[in-house]
Design an enzyme around this catalytic site. Structure first.
Site, PDB file in Angstrom:
ATOM      1  N   LYS A  44       0.844  -1.193   0.000  1.00  0.00           N
ATOM      2  CA  LYS A  44       0.000   0.000   0.000  1.00  0.00           C
ATOM      3  C   LYS A  44       0.875   1.236   0.000  1.00  0.00           C
ATOM      4  O   LYS A  44       1.951   1.244   0.609  1.00  0.00           O
ATOM      5  CB  LYS A  44      -0.918   0.039   1.243  1.00  0.00           C
ATOM      6  CG  LYS A  44      -1.765   1.319   1.335  1.00  0.00           C
ATOM      7  CD  LYS A  44      -2.534   1.429   2.641  1.00  0.00           C
ATOM      8  CE  LYS A  44      -3.219   2.791   2.718  1.00  0.00           C
ATOM      9  NZ  LYS A  44      -3.970   2.989   3.971  1.00  0.00           N
ATOM     10  N   GLU A  98      -9.241  12.403  11.357  1.00  0.00           N
ATOM     11  CA  GLU A  98      -8.392  11.313  11.851  1.00  0.00           C
ATOM     12  C   GLU A  98      -7.569  11.750  13.052  1.00  0.00           C
ATOM     13  O   GLU A  98      -6.752  12.678  12.960  1.00  0.00           O
ATOM     14  CB  GLU A  98      -7.461  10.813  10.739  1.00  0.00           C
ATOM     15  CG  GLU A  98      -6.649   9.609  11.159  1.00  0.00           C
ATOM     16  CD  GLU A  98      -6.166   8.766   9.984  1.00  0.00           C
ATOM     17  OE1 GLU A  98      -5.493   7.752  10.220  1.00  0.00           O
ATOM     18  OE2 GLU A  98      -6.474   9.125   8.842  1.00  0.00           O
ATOM     19  N   GLU A 142      -7.321  -1.916   2.475  1.00  0.00           N
ATOM     20  CA  GLU A 142      -6.626  -0.673   2.799  1.00  0.00           C
ATOM     21  C   GLU A 142      -6.774  -0.347   4.287  1.00  0.00           C
ATOM     22  O   GLU A 142      -5.812   0.057   4.961  1.00  0.00           O
ATOM     23  CB  GLU A 142      -7.191   0.462   1.945  1.00  0.00           C
ATOM     24  CG  GLU A 142      -6.532   1.799   2.177  1.00  0.00           C
ATOM     25  CD  GLU A 142      -7.216   2.923   1.414  1.00  0.00           C
ATOM     26  OE1 GLU A 142      -7.043   4.088   1.823  1.00  0.00           O
ATOM     27  OE2 GLU A 142      -7.936   2.649   0.433  1.00  0.00           O
ATOM     28  N   GLU A 164     -11.625  10.787  -5.925  1.00  0.00           N
ATOM     29  CA  GLU A 164     -11.590  10.779  -4.461  1.00  0.00           C
ATOM     30  C   GLU A 164     -10.789  11.969  -3.932  1.00  0.00           C
ATOM     31  O   GLU A 164     -11.203  12.640  -2.976  1.00  0.00           O
ATOM     32  CB  GLU A 164     -10.971   9.481  -3.959  1.00  0.00           C
ATOM     33  CG  GLU A 164     -10.880   9.409  -2.437  1.00  0.00           C
ATOM     34  CD  GLU A 164     -10.288   8.104  -1.938  1.00  0.00           C
ATOM     35  OE1 GLU A 164      -9.604   8.136  -0.897  1.00  0.00           O
ATOM     36  OE2 GLU A 164     -10.509   7.060  -2.591  1.00  0.00           O
TER      37      GLU A 164
END
Length: 409
Positions: A172, A217, A260, A394
């Protein structure tokens, strides 16, 4: 090599925290620039004035900042009648994503106003800064231009990253690009903060040394022996003909997004576990925001020993949610394919107090504001199944919060 610089507007040694009445935190900010903020749903901290500043660059920036903060607070005369996390001496923190060039900063305000769990307080360093509130202004026109990595270049970078992952080089990577916004007058930090807070009450709205944004976050919160984090990875956004419930179901059912997310949670828990006696993970669930929805997991642990917030952040950064897996291979690929300096985007941002407690989010949904110009950033987590055109869409959705806040939509 790590370089550091310390400055103070004048010598300060006395810190006093007193109880106050209820406060509209963002409404207390007096000036169009220089705002310091960490606010979520009306709770948190704001500050203004500058009693001290510490700037640092290089791979040892976390340790240098932690050491400076410990030494600075050791020399203070503190009178704190509130005694909660965020009262007493506080520094607002914004750390660079990368080791190099890696400009990071801690700012100690002359005045901090805090609110949490029914407590409201004011902290002053020395005599505190004078309060001359000026009206909030908004731009009447904003134009946009490509940043250092244009949309087309970003699409090609994503395509190259996907090829490298399919070849087995890594699992990733998170790639970002930037966009320049130019207003017709100097941007009022309070205008952007208030609009972000109104539209995104679930996010931590922040401002430190011109970096302004609203992050969903939480990298890490430390309160005594307890630490917690909110991990976000895996994203969708509104699609025509799909209800919110259908979008949430599709996100939870997506193998690509679940993969992910699992990388991000594993990265954080494996790094944090050696610091903790116990640890638990709750999730994933879907966090719904106006522009996007994320897979979200909460991690909570009980510390062994007394590592400071900044020491823990050094161990965790960059998580797989903003860097990738494996960490070293992902950060090297980011440098190669982005070809730009992220600055403090995707680095830890928040505050730390004299006890080593505090909150650090990941600097997302943000821009570096300087005069009339704002440099916006957005990134996407990529795995081998990622589609470049989807990732471009996105990233565009993730830039919406700052664009709408700036334009006052």
């Amino acid at each position: 090599m790590t370089t550091a610089h310390t400055s103070r507007t004048r010598q300060r040694s006395r810190v006093r925290t007193t109880r106050a009445g209820n406060a509209d935190l963002l409404g207390r900010l007096p000036a169009p620039t220089g705002a310091l903020a960490w606010v979520r749903d009306g709770s948190g901290l704001v500050g203004w004035g500058e009693a001290a500043r510490f700037e640092v660059s290089g791979p040892d920036r976390f340790a240098a900042a932690d050491r400076w903060w410990r030494e600075f607070t050791a020399g203070l005369d503190v009178d704190d009648e509130v005694g909660v996390p965020g009262s007493g001496p506080v520094a607002f923190v914004s750390v660079a994503f990368a080791d190099r060039p890696g400009h990071s900063v801690l700012v100690v305000p002359e005045v901090v106003v805090g609110a949490r769990n029914g407590d409201t307080w004011v902290t002053t360093v020395g005599e505190g800064a004078s309060l001359d509130i000026r009206p909030v202004r908004r731009p009447s026109n904003v134009r946009y231009a490509d940043g250092e990595l244009s949309v087309s270049a970003y699409r090609e970078a994503v395509r190259a990253a996907v090829a490298r992952m399919r070849a087995g080089e890594l699992e990733k990577v998170v790639l970002a690009h930037d966009l320049l916004a130019v207003a017709d007058a100097d941007i009022d930090h309070r205008h952007v903060l208030e609009n972000l807070a109104r539209r995104y009450p679930e996010c931590w709205v922040y401002a430190v040394d011109g970096l302004i944004g609203a992050t969903p976050e939480l990298l890490l919160r430390r309160s005594g022996a307890v630490v917690d984090s909110r991990v976000l990875a895996g994203t969708t956004w509104p699609h025509d003909g799909m209800s919110d419930d259908e979008l949430a179901h599709a996100l939870m059912s997506s193998a690509k997004n679940r993969e992910e997310h699992e990388y991000a949670v594993a990265s954080l828990t494996e790094t944090l576990r050696p610091f903790c006696h116990t640890m638990s993970v709750d999730g994933p669930s879907v966090l719904r925001l106006p522009n996007v929805s994320h897979l979200s997991s909460d991690v909570i642990g009980t510390l062994r020993g007394t590592p400071s917030l900044l020491a823990l952040a050094e161990a965790l950064h960059p998580t797989a949610a903003v860097g990738g897996t494996p960490r070293a291979a992902a950060t090297a690929l980011i440098t190669e394919l982005e070809g730009m300096d992220r600055g403090r985007y995707a680095g830890p941002v928040g505050w730390v107090d004299g006890a080593g407690d505090g909150e650090l989010g990941v600097a997302l949904r943000c821009a570096r504001v300087d005069g009339r110009t704002a440099r916006l950033f957005a990134g996407c987590g990529l795995v081998a199944e990622s589609d470049p055109d989807t990732e471009v869409r996105e990233a565009h959705a993730k830039m919406r919060p700052f664009r709408e806040a700036l334009e006052g939509l």
